[in-house]
Design a protein around this motif. Sequence first.
Motif, PDB file in Angstrom:
ATOM      1  N   ARG A  26      43.204  18.864 133.250  1.00 57.92           N
ATOM      2  CA  ARG A  26      43.492  18.517 131.849  1.00 57.92           C
ATOM      3  C   ARG A  26      42.272  18.583 130.958  1.00 57.92           C
ATOM      4  NH1 ARG A  26      46.494  13.109 132.319  1.00 57.92           N
ATOM      5  NH2 ARG A  26      45.552  12.854 130.269  1.00 57.92           N
ATOM      6  N   LYS A  27      41.126  18.256 131.547  1.00 62.01           N
ATOM      7  CA  LYS A  27      39.920  18.201 130.728  1.00 62.01           C
ATOM      8  C   LYS A  27      38.719  18.597 131.597  1.00 62.01           C
ATOM      9  CE  LYS A  27      39.603  14.550 127.690  1.00 62.01           C
ATOM     10  NZ  LYS A  27      39.252  13.153 127.364  1.00 62.01           N
ATOM     11  N   THR A  28      37.709  19.173 130.952  1.00 62.76           N
ATOM     12  CA  THR A  28      36.470  19.532 131.653  1.00 62.76           C
ATOM     13  C   THR A  28      35.305  18.863 130.938  1.00 62.76           C
ATOM     14  OG1 THR A  28      37.255  21.629 132.539  1.00 62.76           O
ATOM     15  CG2 THR A  28      34.895  21.482 132.074  1.00 62.76           C
ATOM     16  N   ILE A  29      34.368  18.336 131.721  1.00 58.41           N
ATOM     17  CA  ILE A  29      33.172  17.745 131.104  1.00 58.41           C
ATOM     18  C   ILE A  29      31.949  18.533 131.564  1.00 58.41           C
ATOM     19  CG2 ILE A  29      31.672  15.717 130.971  1.00 58.41           C
ATOM     20  CD1 ILE A  29      34.047  13.937 131.206  1.00 58.41           C
ATOM     21  N   ARG A  30      31.102  18.858 130.598  1.00 61.72           N
ATOM     22  CA  ARG A  30      29.814  19.480 130.915  1.00 61.72           C
ATOM     23  C   ARG A  30      28.739  18.553 130.377  1.00 61.72           C
ATOM     24  NH1 ARG A  30      29.192  25.422 128.792  1.00 61.72           N
ATOM     25  NH2 ARG A  30      29.052  24.367 126.797  1.00 61.72           N
ATOM     26  N   ALA A  31      27.734  18.249 131.209  1.00 64.91           N
ATOM     27  CA  ALA A  31      26.722  17.278 130.774  1.00 64.91           C
ATOM     28  C   ALA A  31      25.327  17.758 131.139  1.00 64.91           C
ATOM     29  CB  ALA A  31      26.981  15.925 131.437  1.00 64.91           C
ATOM     30  N   GLU A  65      19.067  16.004 130.806  1.00 69.55           N
ATOM     31  CA  GLU A  65      17.742  16.012 130.196  1.00 69.55           C
ATOM     32  C   GLU A  65      17.782  15.737 128.699  1.00 69.55           C
ATOM     33  OE1 GLU A  65      15.970  15.432 133.018  1.00 69.55           O
ATOM     34  OE2 GLU A  65      14.381  16.323 131.817  1.00 69.55           O
ATOM     35  N   ILE A  66      18.888  16.105 128.059  1.00 70.37           N
ATOM     36  CA  ILE A  66      18.966  15.868 126.609  1.00 70.37           C
ATOM     37  C   ILE A  66      20.129  14.946 126.256  1.00 70.37           C
ATOM     38  CG2 ILE A  66      17.729  17.937 125.856  1.00 70.37           C
ATOM     39  CD1 ILE A  66      20.516  19.230 125.415  1.00 70.37           C
ATOM     40  N   ASP A  67      20.656  14.259 127.285  1.00 69.11           N
ATOM     41  CA  ASP A  67      21.732  13.278 127.073  1.00 69.11           C
ATOM     42  C   ASP A  67      22.898  13.871 126.286  1.00 69.11           C
ATOM     43  OD1 ASP A  67      20.384  11.045 128.334  1.00 69.11           O
ATOM     44  OD2 ASP A  67      19.020  11.117 126.627  1.00 69.11           O
ATOM     45  N   LYS A  68      23.287  15.071 126.673  1.00 69.90           N
ATOM     46  CA  LYS A  68      24.375  15.745 125.946  1.00 69.90           C
ATOM     47  C   LYS A  68      25.618  15.836 126.834  1.00 69.90           C
ATOM     48  CE  LYS A  68      25.389  20.028 123.497  1.00 69.90           C
ATOM     49  NZ  LYS A  68      24.934  21.389 123.234  1.00 69.90           N
ATOM     50  N   VAL A  69      26.746  15.424 126.282  1.00 66.98           N
ATOM     51  CA  VAL A  69      28.021  15.508 127.001  1.00 66.98           C
ATOM     52  C   VAL A  69      29.011  16.273 126.138  1.00 66.98           C
ATOM     53  CG1 VAL A  69      29.928  14.186 128.006  1.00 66.98           C
ATOM     54  CG2 VAL A  69      27.602  13.260 128.076  1.00 66.98           C
ATOM     55  N   GLU A  70      29.677  17.263 126.724  1.00 70.87           N
ATOM     56  CA  GLU A  70      30.728  17.988 125.993  1.00 70.87           C
ATOM     57  C   GLU A  70      32.025  17.886 126.792  1.00 70.87           C
ATOM     58  OE1 GLU A  70      28.788  21.994 124.361  1.00 70.87           O
ATOM     59  OE2 GLU A  70      28.195  21.468 126.410  1.00 70.87           O
ATOM     60  N   GLN A  71      33.120  17.619 126.075  1.00 69.43           N
ATOM     61  CA  GLN A  71      34.433  17.518 126.730  1.00 69.43           C
ATOM     62  C   GLN A  71      35.349  18.583 126.157  1.00 69.43           C
ATOM     63  OE1 GLN A  71      34.857  12.864 127.616  1.00 69.43           O
ATOM     64  NE2 GLN A  71      35.651  13.496 125.675  1.00 69.43           N
ATOM     65  N   PHE A  72      35.982  19.319 127.020  1.00 75.33           N
ATOM     66  CA  PHE A  72      36.880  20.387 126.571  1.00 75.33           C
ATOM     67  C   PHE A  72      38.294  20.078 127.044  1.00 75.33           C
ATOM     68  CE2 PHE A  72      32.705  22.041 127.622  1.00 75.33           C
ATOM     69  CZ  PHE A  72      32.329  22.728 126.474  1.00 75.33           C
ATOM     70  N   GLU A  73      39.204  19.935 126.091  1.00 70.34           N
ATOM     71  CA  GLU A  73      40.609  19.771 126.473  1.00 70.34           C
ATOM     72  C   GLU A  73      41.231  21.154 126.539  1.00 70.34           C
ATOM     73  OE1 GLU A  73      41.582  15.535 124.364  1.00 70.34           O
ATOM     74  OE2 GLU A  73      42.988  17.191 124.077  1.00 70.34           O
TER      75      GLU A  73
END
Length: 360
Positions: free
Chosen positions: A245-250, A253-261
């Motif tokens: 349902r969803k993918t997370i890429r994190a 080192e730069i505290d970045k989180v992206e969530q893709f529905e």
Amino acid sequence: MNILQIGLGGFGKNHLRAWAQMGKIRDLRVVDLSEDRLGEARHLFGIAADRVGREYRPFLKDADVVDIVTPSDSHAALCEEALRLGKDVFVEKPMTMTSREAERLAAEVERSRRILQVGYYYRFHPIAQYVREQIRRGELGAIRCLSGRFMGFKRARTDVGVTHTDGIHFIDLFNALIGESPREVYALIRDHFGRGMEDFSIVLMQYPSGIVAQVESGYIQPGNWVDRVVPNAMTTKEITVVGDRKTIRADFEIDKVEQFEVRHELQNGIWAPVHGLCTSPRLRSVTPVELVALELEAFLKSVADRTSPDPNVVESGTKLANVMEAVYRSAKSGQAAAIQSADVQASSLASLIEAAPVGR
Ligand SMILES: NC(=O)c1ccc[n+]([C@@H]2O[C@H](COP(=O)([O-])OP(=O)(O)OC[C@H]3O[C@@H](n4cnc5c(N)ncnc54)[C@H](O)[C@@H]3O)[C@@H](O)[C@H]2O)c1
């Protein structure tokens, strides 16, 4: 409480800063083989002369807890000695070099009822805790695969190969995120430097549920960012967790989180992606020292409550040692290697690594 820290090298300095941040300098004794490092610690943190030394044994008997930050091949013996003297122990990763050593320590923990926590600090990272919670709440749906890259130009450690020092962070993290241990691994490692231990590694893992994971590590690939732990190094430390349902890429080192529905649907005979929201939650940024402090606080809480730490000695010690041995067995044989409870145990890692393929 009397705290003994053994080892004040590259990462030991972060432990010292973490103890300072926690207001524990007055409780601390520090031991290192290097007078210079001890002098620096005394100078920076005002530690009294009778609280530092080059020999750990004179300090060990009066210690309540021991924090071991020495090279990895010394961990098993130091842990065993401290546990046998009734001390609670925090040890940096990896807990041991072999599964045989890990099982001895697990048995000693069981017998002595002492606390033994291993320093897998990504488990304490706000990103990891966020991803774990998203998975637990079913937000990602069924997990399909995970991948991680922990790599970058930096000095090659001399105690263990790169899988055993860097890749292992994400192997442990993936186990924690999905609550399983792999049942089979396939590994490709290379020793381009000719040191007898790998500087490049790709590990594929298959979990009992069918989830697949891949961890790439190495010193010979470029990293994206300046490393916050190792001086003069570039680094990439990123993971992707793919659910139906969803993918997370994190990026740690730069505290970045992206969530893709995003999910795939069959439309006119074609499996096409259907795009939903793409979001980027803002999480608390933490420094390496703050992360060490978080895990040391959790350790002290386990010590105070007399409860098993999370991760416990089996998860963070025995099971990971079994995975590492399977990694080297696979690299040596060129075949996938199963991880079973009755794993073929190695008395030394060198015997597994020496015949692994070497590429230049
Ligand atoms: N969690 C992480 O992200 C992370 C990062 C780096 C290192 N580490 C781990 O921390 C450990 C130490 O790594 P490092 O980079 O600090 O190593 P290092 O080689 O820089 O330092 C090790 C220190 O231990 C001291 N030492 C060795 N044997 C000793 C003994 N018997 N008594 C007292 N002092 C002794 C040495 O003098 C040296 O100063 C390793 O196990 C490594 O895997 C963890």
